[in-house]
Design an enzyme around this catalytic site. Structure first.
Site, PDB file in Angstrom:
ATOM      1  CB  THR B   1       7.773   7.163   1.638  1.00 10.75           C
ATOM      2  OG1 THR B   1       7.361   5.956   2.274  1.00 10.75           O
ATOM      3  CG2 THR B   1       8.027   6.908   0.169  1.00 10.75           C
ATOM      4  NE  ARG B  29       3.954  -2.935   4.106  1.00 12.51           N
ATOM      5  CZ  ARG B  29       4.085  -1.623   3.862  1.00 12.51           C
ATOM      6  NH1 ARG B  29       5.272  -1.066   3.937  1.00 12.51           N
ATOM      7  NH2 ARG B  29       3.040  -0.898   3.543  1.00 12.51           N
ATOM      8  CB  VAL B  30       7.783  -5.240  -0.241  1.00 12.19           C
ATOM      9  CG1 VAL B  30       8.147  -4.160  -1.249  1.00 12.19           C
ATOM     10  CG2 VAL B  30       9.023  -6.015   0.177  1.00 12.19           C
ATOM     11  N   GLY B  31       6.016  -2.502   0.589  1.00 13.38           N
ATOM     12  CA  GLY B  31       4.914  -1.631   0.188  1.00 13.38           C
ATOM     13  C   GLY B  31       5.012  -1.219  -1.270  1.00 13.38           C
ATOM     14  CG  ASP B  32       3.408   2.620  -2.340  1.00 15.33           C
ATOM     15  OD1 ASP B  32       3.689   2.512  -1.127  1.00 15.33           O
ATOM     16  OD2 ASP B  32       3.306   3.721  -2.909  1.00 15.33           O
ATOM     17  CB  THR B  51       4.503   9.215   0.373  1.00 13.72           C
ATOM     18  OG1 THR B  51       4.481   8.957   1.786  1.00 13.72           O
ATOM     19  CG2 THR B  51       3.863  10.573   0.113  1.00 13.72           C
ATOM     20  N   GLY B  52       2.312   6.700   0.973  1.00 11.75           N
ATOM     21  CA  GLY B  52       1.029   6.418   1.610  1.00 11.75           C
ATOM     22  C   GLY B  52       0.960   5.003   2.120  1.00 11.75           C
ATOM     23  N   GLY B  54       0.893   1.642   1.702  1.00 18.71           N
ATOM     24  CA  GLY B  54       1.386   0.979   0.507  1.00 18.71           C
ATOM     25  C   GLY B  54       0.485  -0.083  -0.078  1.00 18.71           C
TER      26      GLY B  54
END
Lengths: 174, 134
Positions: B1, B29-32, B51-52, B54
């Site tokens: 990220t 899948r979708v993160g933050d 960043t992490g 998500g």
């Protein structure tokens, strides 16, 4: 106001893989992104222009998990997500699950500035992008790097043996 | 990220984040990162890019939480970001970091991992890049 800029290239740093050569190359690309974004601010450009320019530079670097150098899905694809927000207006734009947009942050910006929406996903986002001048489309192979492909193979092998990822938690943010 | 936050000469803030997600992800899948308020947020007082891991950053609405602490709680930016990254996220079981900036040009870059690829230009024009925590 004195302009200020900060950037990141991810928190999934794996200390054991950080050779002096990789470290030097990563730092050079971070400096390049800083120069790109801060150059905009020094020239009197907007914060939105600056963050977009800096993120484009990071997306174009193979070292970071975005754009070229993005991690692979289980199916061996690169699915890209991005977002941008203008604090002075609270306008925002985001895209998710695109596979052919060279610089996803520019498509997110187009969503913010050229549509009434906040988030577009997948094929619809790409169809919107094709209607916008300045959004470059590339073959999916553009995003491929051998390092990321190797990481996927390792992750799948570990998964098949029901072992934790070799990368530990870093796998979660690539 | 990857991400960026900026304060321009007219005092305007902005934030942006971009990612390839997580290795070996499935099912769309979708993160933050593309979620406004989780991976990215900006208002007139604060801008954040995260960043992490998500899923945890979405559950904690990390980027908005930091800006809300600054706006409603009158917390200093560094205190707000540190609390969320060093306390809230680990308590949930996640990890990662943020870059954040406020309208006065204060910059903070907390993370709870071994390192975070990062760089910043401060109010005096000083340029910095770093990777590991130490």
């Amino acid at each position: 106001t004195r302009p200020v800029l900060a950037i990141h290239g991810g928190a999934g740093v794996i200390r054991s893989t950080l050779t002096p050569e990789i470290e030097a190359s990563v730092k050079a690309d971070l400096r390049r992104a800083l120069d790109a974004g801060y150059g905009v601010l020094e020239a009197g450009g907007s914060a939105v222009d600056a963050v977009a320019r800096a993120v484009v530079a990071l997306e174009d670097s193979p070292h970071f998990n975005a754009g070229k150098g993005a991690v692979f899905t289980h199916d061996g694809r690169n699915e890209l997500d991005a977002s941008i927000m203008d604090g002075s207006t609270r306008r925002a734009g985001a895209i998710a699950g695109v596979t052919r947009v060279r610089n996803p942050v520019l498509l997110a910006r187009a969503v913010m500035e050229r549509s009434p929406h906040v988030m577009l996903i997948g094929e619809g986002a790409e169809a919107f992008g094709r209607s916008i001048e300045g959004i470059d489309f590339v073959e999916p192979s553009y995003f491929h790097t051998d390092v990321r492909w190797r990481q996927l193979r390792e992750a799948i092998e570990k998964e098949s043996r029901h072992e934790p990822s070799a990368q530990g938690r870093a796998i979660h943010y690539g | 990220t990857v991400g960026a936050v900026a304060l321009d000469a007219r005092g305007r803030l902005a934030a942006a984040t971009s990612t390839g997600g997580m290795t070996n992800k499935r099912w769309g899948r979708v993160g933050d990162s593309p979620v406004i308020g989780a991976g990215t947020y900006a208002n007139a007082r604060c801008a954040v890019s995260a960043t992490g891991w998500g899923e945890f950053f979405i559950r904690a609405a990390v980027a908005h939480d930091i800006c809300a602490r600054v706006e409603y709680g009158r917390q200093a930016l560094a205190d707000a970001a540190r609390t969320v990254i060093m306390e809230t996220i680990p308590a949930l079981g996640g990890d990662g970091g943020v870059i954040a900036i406020d309208a006065q040009g204060q910059v903070t870059l907390p993370f709870n991992t071994d390192g975070m690829y990062r760089g910043w230009v401060d109010r005096d024009g000083g340029r910095h890049v770093a990777i590991l925590a130490d």
